[in-house]
Design a protein around this motif. Structure first.
Motif, PDB file in Angstrom:
ATOM      1  N   GLN A  17      -3.322  18.971 -22.539  1.00  0.00           N
ATOM      2  CA  GLN A  17      -3.026  18.029 -23.613  1.00  0.00           C
ATOM      3  C   GLN A  17      -1.545  17.684 -23.599  1.00  0.00           C
ATOM      4  O   GLN A  17      -0.781  18.209 -22.820  1.00  0.00           O
ATOM      5  N   GLY A  18      -1.200  16.806 -24.503  1.00  0.00           N
ATOM      6  CA  GLY A  18       0.201  16.470 -24.645  1.00  0.00           C
ATOM      7  C   GLY A  18       0.658  15.489 -23.594  1.00  0.00           C
ATOM      8  O   GLY A  18      -0.117  14.952 -22.824  1.00  0.00           O
ATOM      9  N   ASN A  19       1.956  15.245 -23.607  1.00  0.00           N
ATOM     10  CA  ASN A  19       2.445  14.227 -22.710  1.00  0.00           C
ATOM     11  C   ASN A  19       3.044  14.830 -21.453  1.00  0.00           C
ATOM     12  O   ASN A  19       3.400  16.016 -21.401  1.00  0.00           O
ATOM     13  N   LEU A  20       3.119  14.006 -20.427  1.00  0.00           N
ATOM     14  CA  LEU A  20       3.754  14.383 -19.180  1.00  0.00           C
ATOM     15  C   LEU A  20       5.144  13.761 -19.112  1.00  0.00           C
ATOM     16  O   LEU A  20       5.348  12.645 -19.568  1.00  0.00           O
ATOM     17  N   ILE A  21       6.071  14.510 -18.526  1.00  0.00           N
ATOM     18  CA  ILE A  21       7.410  13.995 -18.258  1.00  0.00           C
ATOM     19  C   ILE A  21       7.489  13.727 -16.764  1.00  0.00           C
ATOM     20  O   ILE A  21       7.303  14.638 -15.956  1.00  0.00           O
ATOM     21  N   PHE A  22       7.762  12.468 -16.420  1.00  0.00           N
ATOM     22  CA  PHE A  22       7.785  12.053 -15.023  1.00  0.00           C
ATOM     23  C   PHE A  22       9.204  11.970 -14.494  1.00  0.00           C
ATOM     24  O   PHE A  22      10.148  11.651 -15.235  1.00  0.00           O
ATOM     25  N   GLY A  23       9.345  12.226 -13.190  1.00  0.00           N
ATOM     26  CA  GLY A  23      10.579  11.905 -12.492  1.00  0.00           C
ATOM     27  C   GLY A  23      10.594  10.417 -12.144  1.00  0.00           C
ATOM     28  O   GLY A  23       9.653   9.687 -12.433  1.00  0.00           O
TER      29      GLY A  23
END
Lengths: 114, 113
Positions: A99-105
């Motif tokens: 769940q939750g958000n992903l942090i992308f490069g």
């Protein structure tokens, strides 16, 4: 501040050789990591993931290595093929990836030359 | 199932106008995410739904942005009083359980002139 960093904007590799894409992160709360591949005019496609309880995950030609102490992960593609030419994004999540958000490069553009 | 569908694919609008994008997720997926991607950057999280409940919103989602997912099926993202800085690719993703099963749509490219 960037929590997930891909410091190489581009990488060029000969067909058949190994491609190594690198990713560094700063947030020690991250414990689930994913790699996505993106072709032009398409959405990102999930490639492979790794949980922080592991240091390696392999799927066919793709292997992801995680070094928690260095807050570093890498994606190895062996052997590289011209069809692998795309932008590769590293992403991180706090939690088990459910769940939750992903942090992308920012991504690394891989070019595999025949 | 044809995957995650986003409409329109491209939108050009004048500054100050309102725009609305639609995302149709894979039918059995109960999780739906909106991301924004600008040139040279990775996707940035905007908001997340589980069924019809909006569970998380990024600080990027200013008062001009609103997202809905009525009945837990399709979702809309509206931007009011668009600004040039809103020009970006807006991506939608859906999943059943978690990120390893998530699929992204092709995105909606917004250009504000």
């Amino acid at each position: 501040d960037q929590q997930v960093k891909q410091n190489s904007p581009s990488l060029s590799v000969q067909e058949g050789r190994i491609s190594i894409l690198n990713c560094d992160y700063t947030n020690s709360m991250f414990d689930y990591f994913l790699w996505y591949k993106k072709y032009p005019a398409e959405g990102p496609t999930f490639l492979i993931s790794i949980s922080s309880i592991k240091d390696k995950n392999e799927d066919g030609r793709f292997t992801v290595f995680l070094n928690k102490s260095a807050k570093h992960l890498s994606l190895h593609i062996v052997p590289s093929q011209p069809g692998d030419s795309a932008v590769y994004f590293c992403a991180a999540s706090a939690g088990d990836g459910s769940q939750g958000n992903l942090i992308f490069g920012k991504g690394t553009k891989l070019s595999v030359k025949p | 199932d044809t995957g995650v569908s986003q409409n329109p694919r491209h939108k050009i609008t004048k500054r100050g106008q309102n725009v609305t994008f639609r995302c149709d997720p894979i039918s059995e997926h109960n999780r739906l995410y909106w991301y924004r991607q600008t040139l040279g950057q990775g996707p940035e999280f905007l908001t997340y739904f589980q069924n019809e409940a909006q569970l998380e919103k990024s600080r990027l989602l200013s008062d001009r942005f609103s997202a809905e997912r009525p009945k837990g099926s399709f979702s809309t993202l509206e931007i009011q009083r668009t600004e040039q800085g809103d020009s970006a690719m807006y991506l939608c993703a859906s999943s059943l359980e978690g990120w390893t099963e998530a699929f992204f749509g092709q995105g909606t490219r917004l250009t504000v002139v």
